[in-house]
Structures are given as C-alpha cells and as structure tokens.
Design a protein around this motif. Structure first.
Motif, PDB file in Angstrom:
ATOM      1  N   LEU A 160       0.849  -1.188   0.000  1.00 23.96           N
ATOM      2  CA  LEU A 160       0.000   0.000   0.000  1.00 23.96           C
ATOM      3  C   LEU A 160       0.884   1.238   0.000  1.00 23.96           C
ATOM      4  N   ASP A 161       0.604   2.157  -0.931  1.00 26.55           N
ATOM      5  CA  ASP A 161       1.374   3.404  -0.950  1.00 26.55           C
ATOM      6  C   ASP A 161       0.813   4.373   0.083  1.00 26.55           C
ATOM      7  N   SER A 162       1.344   5.584   0.094  1.00 27.26           N
ATOM      8  CA  SER A 162       0.945   6.570   1.112  1.00 27.26           C
ATOM      9  C   SER A 162      -0.520   6.975   1.013  1.00 27.26           C
ATOM     10  N   THR A 163      -1.155   6.725  -0.158  1.00 29.09           N
ATOM     11  CA  THR A 163      -2.573   7.071  -0.322  1.00 29.09           C
ATOM     12  C   THR A 163      -3.487   5.882  -0.046  1.00 29.09           C
ATOM     13  N   GLY A 164      -2.890   4.717   0.249  1.00 30.93           N
ATOM     14  CA  GLY A 164      -3.682   3.516   0.515  1.00 30.93           C
ATOM     15  C   GLY A 164      -3.949   2.688  -0.726  1.00 30.93           C
ATOM     16  N   LYS A 165      -3.382   3.065  -1.858  1.00 29.01           N
ATOM     17  CA  LYS A 165      -3.564   2.326  -3.111  1.00 29.01           C
ATOM     18  C   LYS A 165      -2.565   1.172  -3.164  1.00 29.01           C
ATOM     19  N   LYS A 166      -3.022  -0.002  -3.606  1.00 27.38           N
ATOM     20  CA  LYS A 166      -2.134  -1.161  -3.723  1.00 27.38           C
ATOM     21  C   LYS A 166      -1.313  -1.018  -5.002  1.00 27.38           C
ATOM     22  N   ILE A 167       0.008  -1.037  -4.840  1.00 30.68           N
ATOM     23  CA  ILE A 167       0.919  -0.875  -5.968  1.00 30.68           C
ATOM     24  C   ILE A 167       2.070  -1.861  -5.854  1.00 30.68           C
ATOM     25  N   PHE A 168       2.875  -1.924  -6.904  1.00 30.28           N
ATOM     26  CA  PHE A 168       4.170  -2.592  -6.840  1.00 30.28           C
ATOM     27  C   PHE A 168       5.166  -1.721  -7.578  1.00 30.28           C
ATOM     28  N   THR A 169       6.440  -1.930  -7.294  1.00 30.74           N
ATOM     29  CA  THR A 169       7.492  -1.103  -7.866  1.00 30.74           C
ATOM     30  C   THR A 169       8.413  -1.950  -8.745  1.00 30.74           C
ATOM     31  N   VAL A 170       8.719  -1.409  -9.911  1.00 32.83           N
ATOM     32  CA  VAL A 170       9.709  -1.981 -10.809  1.00 32.83           C
ATOM     33  C   VAL A 170      10.927  -1.075 -10.710  1.00 32.83           C
ATOM     34  N   ALA A 171      12.076  -1.620 -10.316  1.00 32.25           N
ATOM     35  CA  ALA A 171      13.271  -0.789 -10.116  1.00 32.25           C
ATOM     36  C   ALA A 171      14.486  -1.463 -10.744  1.00 32.25           C
ATOM     37  N   GLN A 172      15.394  -0.621 -11.219  1.00 25.34           N
ATOM     38  CA  GLN A 172      16.628  -1.137 -11.808  1.00 25.34           C
ATOM     39  C   GLN A 172      17.807  -0.283 -11.379  1.00 25.34           C
ATOM     40  N   GLU A 173      18.882  -0.959 -11.055  1.00 28.52           N
ATOM     41  CA  GLU A 173      20.098  -0.299 -10.579  1.00 28.52           C
ATOM     42  C   GLU A 173      20.784   0.480 -11.698  1.00 28.52           C
ATOM     43  N   ILE A 174      21.401   1.586 -11.306  1.00 30.73           N
ATOM     44  CA  ILE A 174      22.271   2.359 -12.192  1.00 30.73           C
ATOM     45  C   ILE A 174      23.680   2.197 -11.653  1.00 30.73           C
ATOM     46  N   LYS A 175      24.608   1.851 -12.533  1.00 28.09           N
ATOM     47  CA  LYS A 175      26.000   1.692 -12.122  1.00 28.09           C
ATOM     48  C   LYS A 175      26.842   2.798 -12.733  1.00 28.09           C
ATOM     49  N   ASP A 176      27.877   3.208 -12.000  1.00 28.66           N
ATOM     50  CA  ASP A 176      28.786   4.218 -12.536  1.00 28.66           C
ATOM     51  C   ASP A 176      29.767   3.552 -13.504  1.00 28.66           C
ATOM     52  N   SER A 177      30.698   4.335 -14.036  1.00 30.51           N
ATOM     53  CA  SER A 177      31.636   3.825 -15.031  1.00 30.51           C
ATOM     54  C   SER A 177      32.567   2.742 -14.470  1.00 30.51           C
ATOM     55  N   GLU A 178      32.658   2.651 -13.152  1.00 30.94           N
ATOM     56  CA  GLU A 178      33.483   1.615 -12.516  1.00 30.94           C
ATOM     57  C   GLU A 178      32.660   0.387 -12.119  1.00 30.94           C
ATOM     58  N   GLY A 179      31.381   0.387 -12.471  1.00 30.28           N
ATOM     59  CA  GLY A 179      30.519  -0.748 -12.165  1.00 30.28           C
ATOM     60  C   GLY A 179      29.953  -0.749 -10.759  1.00 30.28           C
ATOM     61  N   LYS A 180      30.081   0.381 -10.050  1.00 31.40           N
ATOM     62  CA  LYS A 180      29.547   0.481  -8.684  1.00 31.40           C
ATOM     63  C   LYS A 180      28.187   1.149  -8.708  1.00 31.40           C
ATOM     64  N   ASN A 181      27.390   0.846  -7.695  1.00 33.27           N
ATOM     65  CA  ASN A 181      26.048   1.424  -7.601  1.00 33.27           C
ATOM     66  C   ASN A 181      26.111   2.940  -7.523  1.00 33.27           C
ATOM     67  N   TYR A 182      25.302   3.574  -8.377  1.00 31.62           N
ATOM     68  CA  TYR A 182      25.189   5.028  -8.357  1.00 31.62           C
ATOM     69  C   TYR A 182      23.782   5.463  -7.941  1.00 31.62           C
ATOM     70  N   GLY A 183      22.802   4.625  -8.279  1.00 34.50           N
ATOM     71  CA  GLY A 183      21.420   4.963  -7.951  1.00 34.50           C
ATOM     72  C   GLY A 183      20.462   3.946  -8.511  1.00 34.50           C
ATOM     73  N   THR A 184      19.208   4.359  -8.613  1.00 30.81           N
ATOM     74  CA  THR A 184      18.147   3.464  -9.084  1.00 30.81           C
ATOM     75  C   THR A 184      17.094   4.279  -9.831  1.00 30.81           C
ATOM     76  N   VAL A 185      16.524   3.662 -10.863  1.00 30.34           N
ATOM     77  CA  VAL A 185      15.351   4.204 -11.532  1.00 30.34           C
ATOM     78  C   VAL A 185      14.206   3.276 -11.155  1.00 30.34           C
ATOM     79  N   ALA A 186      13.056   3.865 -10.793  1.00 27.61           N
ATOM     80  CA  ALA A 186      11.923   3.033 -10.356  1.00 27.61           C
ATOM     81  C   ALA A 186      10.619   3.553 -10.931  1.00 27.61           C
ATOM     82  N   LEU A 187       9.657   2.656 -11.026  1.00 24.14           N
ATOM     83  CA  LEU A 187       8.331   2.962 -11.572  1.00 24.14           C
ATOM     84  C   LEU A 187       7.313   2.271 -10.688  1.00 24.14           C
ATOM     85  N   ASP A 188       6.373   3.047 -10.131  1.00 30.91           N
ATOM     86  CA  ASP A 188       5.288   2.498  -9.324  1.00 30.91           C
ATOM     87  C   ASP A 188       4.085   2.245 -10.217  1.00 30.91           C
TER      88      ASP A 188
END
Length: 190
Positions: A160-188
């Motif tokens: 349940l999100d903050s509004t009470g709606k049932k959701i799921f998240t699709v997320a994928q890691e972003i890696k920097d040029s050295e292959g280390k985690n830099y962040g994530t892109v996500a879609l609810d």
C-alpha cells in the motif's frame, strides 16, 4: 449354430470396443498432458513478455547519459530537466503507472507523476536534494541483479502506498563507469 455365430460376433465386437475405448482413453490422456504442457509453456512465455514490457521503460531510462552521469557531465539543472521529461514519457507509455523516479545514493531524487486536469493528462515534475532512498526495499532489491530472460529489473511485492492504493514497484540499478552502484530508476504501478 446360429447362437455360436452370434456369440462369436458379440465377443469379437466386445473385445474390439474394449480395445478401442482403451486406446482412445490413452490418446486423450496423452493429448491432455501435451495440451497442459503447451498451455503452461505459453503462459510462461506470456508472463515473461509482460514482465519485459513492464521493465522496459525503466531499463531504457538506466541507459540514458543524463542518468548515468547526472553529477559528472553537463549541469544538474539540465540533466534534471531531461530526466524529468524521460520519466513523464515512461509514465505515459506504461498502463497503470503512478510515479516514476530516479534517485542517487548521493541524495538526489528526480520524480514525475501524472495528473488529470480538465480532461488532459499533465506531467508533474519534482526535484529533491538530501533524500536517502538507499534503505528502501525497491532500492536494495535492485542491487546486483543479473539478467533473467533479458530482464534486469526488480519487481517488489505488492504494498500500500501513502494514499492507501495497492501498488508494486519496478526498479533497476544504475552503475557508474566503474561498475559500482550510483542509484536506481523506479516505476510504481497500480
């Protein structure tokens, strides 16, 4: 004599009927097993296509230069504007999508969501600094995933999100040029 002849014919017909029934039953059972197997294979194939379709907008976002080099190429303002436009575009092409966001381990968060005003869908954009999403399930779940049938994204359990709606998240890691985690892109998605 006629009785013997009729009896012989009746026995022959009964034996043939039994063998035909047994053979027909065997063929039907074989066909049911084959059809069930084919149905399961087609269902799996359809589900994999569905997951690939859901993850594709996120996957495409992770490949953008502005996403990969948010802080070290161009300007933060320019990269933010470009990423926000891409997030809104991802929302527009994904049925049931609610929010799309890009967050870095350094505390930046670029967010987009859609609203309807006077019958028109409007893309809303936000930018936050100092936001730490690195402990969120969708963030940690996306870390280090290998390709599964061409899908790199993480799919959360429904919640349940903050509004009470049932959701799921699709997320994928972003890696920097050295292959280390830099962040994530996500879609609810609802």
């Amino acid at each position: 004599m006629i009785f013997d002849f009729v009896f012989a014919i009746a026995v022959t017909v009964a034996i043939c009927a039994f063998l035909i029934l047994k053979n027909t039953n065997s063929i039907l059972m074989s066909n049911i097993r084959l059809t069930s197997s084919q149905t399961l294979q087609e269902t799996l194939k359809g589900f994999q296509i569905y997951l690939k379709t859901l993850s594709e907008p996120v996957d495409l976002l992770t490949r953008k230069q502005e996403v990969k080099h948010f802080e070290d190429e161009g300007t933060i303002e320019g990269n933010t504007a470009t990423i926000q436009d891409s997030l809104v575009a991802s929302l527009r092409v994904t049925d049931g999508s609610i929010r799309c966001y890009y967050t870095t381990k350094t505390g930046y968060c670029v967010n987009a969501y859609l609203t309807e005003e006077e019958g028109k869908v409007k893309g809303n954009k936000e930018f936050f600094e100092g936001q730490n999403d690195t402990k969120e399930d969708w963030y940690t779940g996306a870390m280090g995933l290998k390709s599964r049938q061409g899908i790199f994204a993480y799919f959360s359990e429904p919640y349940l999100d903050s509004t009470g709606k049932k959701i799921f998240t699709v997320a994928q890691e972003i890696k920097d040029s050295e292959g280390k985690n830099y962040g994530t892109v996500a879609l609810d998605i609802a």
